[in-house]
Design an enzyme around this catalytic site. Sequence first.
Site, mmCIF file in Angstrom:
data_model
loop_
_atom_site.group_PDB
_atom_site.id
_atom_site.type_symbol
_atom_site.label_atom_id
_atom_site.label_comp_id
_atom_site.label_asym_id
_atom_site.label_seq_id
_atom_site.Cartn_x
_atom_site.Cartn_y
_atom_site.Cartn_z
ATOM 1 N N LYS A 208 0.839 -1.200 0.000
ATOM 2 C CA LYS A 208 0.000 0.000 0.000
ATOM 3 C C LYS A 208 0.877 1.254 0.000
ATOM 4 O O LYS A 208 0.699 2.157 -0.782
ATOM 5 C CB LYS A 208 -0.929 -0.033 1.214
ATOM 6 C CG LYS A 208 -1.833 1.165 1.320
ATOM 7 C CD LYS A 208 -2.810 1.025 2.482
ATOM 8 C CE LYS A 208 -3.524 2.347 2.710
ATOM 9 N NZ LYS A 208 -4.454 2.303 3.838
ATOM 10 N N GLU A 355 -4.811 -6.824 14.669
ATOM 11 C CA GLU A 355 -4.317 -5.492 14.313
ATOM 12 C C GLU A 355 -5.467 -4.490 14.437
ATOM 13 O O GLU A 355 -5.254 -3.315 14.718
ATOM 14 C CB GLU A 355 -3.739 -5.488 12.889
ATOM 15 C CG GLU A 355 -2.829 -4.302 12.619
ATOM 16 C CD GLU A 355 -1.984 -4.446 11.357
ATOM 17 O OE1 GLU A 355 -0.778 -4.747 11.456
ATOM 18 O OE2 GLU A 355 -2.537 -4.254 10.265
ATOM 19 N N LYS A 511 9.409 -1.181 14.418
ATOM 20 C CA LYS A 511 10.012 -0.826 13.121
ATOM 21 C C LYS A 511 11.085 0.238 13.318
ATOM 22 O O LYS A 511 12.172 0.172 12.757
ATOM 23 C CB LYS A 511 8.948 -0.252 12.177
ATOM 24 C CG LYS A 511 7.952 -1.254 11.639
ATOM 25 C CD LYS A 511 7.047 -0.554 10.618
ATOM 26 C CE LYS A 511 5.879 -1.409 10.224
ATOM 27 N NZ LYS A 511 4.901 -0.723 9.379
HETATM 28 O O1 F6P Z 1 3.265 -3.212 9.787
HETATM 29 C C1 F6P Z 1 1.899 -3.375 9.650
HETATM 30 C C2 F6P Z 1 1.404 -2.933 8.302
HETATM 31 O O2 F6P Z 1 1.423 -1.561 8.220
HETATM 32 C C3 F6P Z 1 0.027 -3.504 8.027
HETATM 33 O O3 F6P Z 1 -0.972 -2.757 8.565
HETATM 34 C C4 F6P Z 1 0.033 -3.609 6.550
HETATM 35 O O4 F6P Z 1 -0.955 -4.488 6.112
HETATM 36 C C5 F6P Z 1 1.423 -4.106 6.297
HETATM 37 O O5 F6P Z 1 2.215 -3.437 7.260
HETATM 38 C C6 F6P Z 1 1.966 -3.880 4.926
HETATM 39 O O6 F6P Z 1 1.963 -2.548 4.547
HETATM 40 P P1 F6P Z 1 2.154 -2.114 3.041
HETATM 41 O O7 F6P Z 1 1.036 -2.698 2.244
HETATM 42 O O8 F6P Z 1 2.144 -0.631 3.045
HETATM 43 O O9 F6P Z 1 3.472 -2.659 2.564
#
Ligand code: F6P
Length: 554
Positions: A208, A355, A511
């Site tokens: 995302k 989550e 993180k």
């Molecule tokens: O670290 C958790 C998270 O932010 C989730 O909520 C999300 O689904 C996953 O990481 C992956 O995020 P992205 O699709 O932005 O790589």
Amino acid sequence: MSQPPLTTMPQWQALRQHFATIGPKHLRELFAADPQRGVRLTVEDVGLYLDYSKQRVDADTLHLLRELAEACQLPQRIEAMFRGDKINSTEGRAVLHVALRAPTTEKILVDGHDVEPDVHEVLERMAAFSERVRSGAWLGHTGRRIRNVISIGIGGSDLGPVMAYEALRDYSRRDMTFRFVSNVDGTDFAEAVRDLDAAETLFIICSKTFTTLETLTNAHAARAWSVAALGDEKSVAKHFVAVSTNAEGVSKFGIDTANMFGFWDWVGGRYSMDSSIGLSTMLAIGADGFREMLAGFHAMDEHFRHAPLEKNLPALMGLLAVWNNNFLDAATVAVLPYEQYLKRFPAYLQQLTMESNGKHVTLDGKVVDYNTGPIYWGEPGTNGQHSFYQLIHQGTRIVPCDFIGFGQTLNPLPAQGGGDQHDLLMANLIAQGEALAFGKTADEVRAEGTPEALVPHRTFEGNRPSTTILAAKLTPHILGTLIALYEHSVFVQGVIWDIDSFDQWGVELGKQLARTTIAELVAADEPKLAHDSSTNALIRRYRQLRDDAISGKA
Ligand code: F6P
């Protein structure tokens, strides 16, 4: 819209009082008092039959739970979600996964803009692309057709697609290989590609944000592997596509945005499998199958929006989850699909539920004085029966169970001794719920001639709650309906607990610390460490183990 503290609400206190009466009652008593209970405490709609009669509730409990839901404005909150209000208040975002599966005839506005045409435009592009790949019209850099698809993502950009691929394998292209890489542990990537030919392999980079460490690291590894095998940087154009909301990040990585499928900030990661994040699902089962799945989700969305609370499947599931969590003090929920194709369903649900509802403050930032999201876990039946069911039957903790089963298997096999293996599977599902609820008394054990010393060991207390969900057959449509059931039930729980089920701030600290730690691990000389004594020692020990292994000392 802020609500009074949950535990001070008269409806909550009424439930507390009621618990004093019903808490000590055994399911045996509840069933004896109402011979029709097993039929009355069921709801059947949108292809799902939900039996909640083995939950430790009676008509008063259900009534009081509905009153609590009304007091927490559940119907208004449901409407606010569907209307596109920014109910994810800590991120200032609308929560509109329901828009991903709404028909073109619906109009859903975000900041005055109708998002449905955008949703359908992306779906059309996905369908056209999938068709080209599936038909062999999309060729790799050397002119070979694509036979392998590797989806790289993590969390919501992985768990939904993996689960859906496994669940719908029977409907998938068997002449294509689908694999999923999520872990930053290089083994995940190495094992996924070790027997594949790069000339026939397409990577879908799903993120995302397109900033996630694991996904970008694996995407770089994939590009290096692919380009090394194909001998040309230009091959990226034919072997990499991206799914993201971040066009800039995608193009910086080197993927042409013409090969990018977008989605929107109002789709939460863990609610995104119906967006272009589901591209691997569409490639596996085809655009028609994917649309069937969306229709299944939509059927549950409509049910959730319009069914009265007493017949509303997600509302009931959510309220029963609150009851078990906060009144029976059950800290976990076991999800037990008696369907091998659903083997990744519990893992998918872990992100969806934990989550979403693993939160310790209310929408207006006050620390809660009650438990929020329980721990979800599970394995397919019957395997779990030979592993952890002992604790569920005779341990000291209450573990509410969700049993999921189907009338028809996708793989009928005759059973030894007659019938079908599927009957055997379903006999086990049904028997487990019965055993959990009713148990076996000491007198019953004695009557079997058991030596007195063994009677306590062979006694089953029973009174252990479960819900059973049945459907005719696992299809793309019913999978969508089932997932939407859980999605909305998570929302219902979040509304009662007055938390934001759509943010995930709790993943940030780890993180952030990892960014500091990685620099300390890779520094040529041991840097000055300023952590606690345990973390400092672990960093030193790791560096030593690694360096000894590299220098051959270990
Ligand atoms: O670290 C958790 C998270 O932010 C989730 O909520 C999300 O689904 C996953 O990481 C992956 O995020 P992205 O699709 O932005 O790589």
